[in-house]
Design an enzyme around this catalytic site. Sequence first.
Site, PDB file in Angstrom:
ATOM      1  N   ILE A  25     102.752 -24.256 -41.430  1.00  0.00           N
ATOM      2  CA  ILE A  25     101.886 -23.101 -41.632  1.00  0.00           C
ATOM      3  C   ILE A  25     100.416 -23.495 -41.568  1.00  0.00           C
ATOM      4  CG2 ILE A  25     101.172 -21.374 -43.326  1.00  0.00           C
ATOM      5  CD1 ILE A  25     104.103 -21.288 -44.277  1.00  0.00           C
ATOM      6  N   TYR A 151     108.122 -26.209 -58.164  1.00  0.00           N
ATOM      7  CA  TYR A 151     107.453 -25.543 -57.045  1.00  0.00           C
ATOM      8  C   TYR A 151     107.118 -24.091 -57.381  1.00  0.00           C
ATOM      9  CZ  TYR A 151     106.655 -24.003 -52.215  1.00  0.00           C
ATOM     10  OH  TYR A 151     106.101 -23.485 -51.069  1.00  0.00           O
TER      11      TYR A 151
END
Length: 245
Positions: A25, A151
């Site tokens: 990304i 995360y």
Amino acid sequence: MTTSQSIAAGPTGRVVVVTGAARGIGRAIAERFVADGDRVATIYRGGELPKGVEAYVADVTDSAAVDAAFTAIEADMGRVEVLVANAGVTKDQLLMRMSDEEFQSVIDVNLTGTFRCVRRASKGMIRARKGRIVLVGSIVGTLGGAGQVNYASSKAALVGMARSITRELGSRGITANVIAPGYVETDMTAALSEEVRKTYLKNIPAARFASVDEIASVVSFVASDAAGYISGALIPVDGGLGMGH
């Protein structure tokens, strides 16, 4: 074109920093800003970069290294007008097996590393009374994920960070937003088994994964003048996966 031009959509020659632009990304985001006509730098730990992206090697877990990288960028390119905090890591593990190091190391890169970059980039933005801060989160930050307590925690906290920045710096022409991608076609998702992919796709109303370019397009918009009245927002780019969250 010079770095003194105002933030605007289209080619403006702004100085843009995208952390972690070597792959996935982050790479697509950096390529999009280059295509838009901006001057792009990355703070990263290594790897091949897209054409037109200037490299500044630093570890975001090291405050002194981050400060030095921004100082070098400012000396070489001018004041940073857009920061995209994208650098991140995963160390997935079930809760009862997750070590302190596995939890803390993810927090230190994804959350504290983002804080270090935002703190340093904001100095020039405050003086200029304009700037764009875009934090790359994840749908996991709102939906949660088994084996991803570390995360998910790091990505959920970015929302509070962006909203606090907005309240603190919004009157100075600075916006801060979180982009929350869902499942994206990357090397990581390409390695998933067909069975796992089908399970994920079944829960996505769009019935497909996003392309990295679709994420980059939203980041480009949020960093433009057209999005000047959007701040403190959590913007999902997930094909409808996280509706209601």
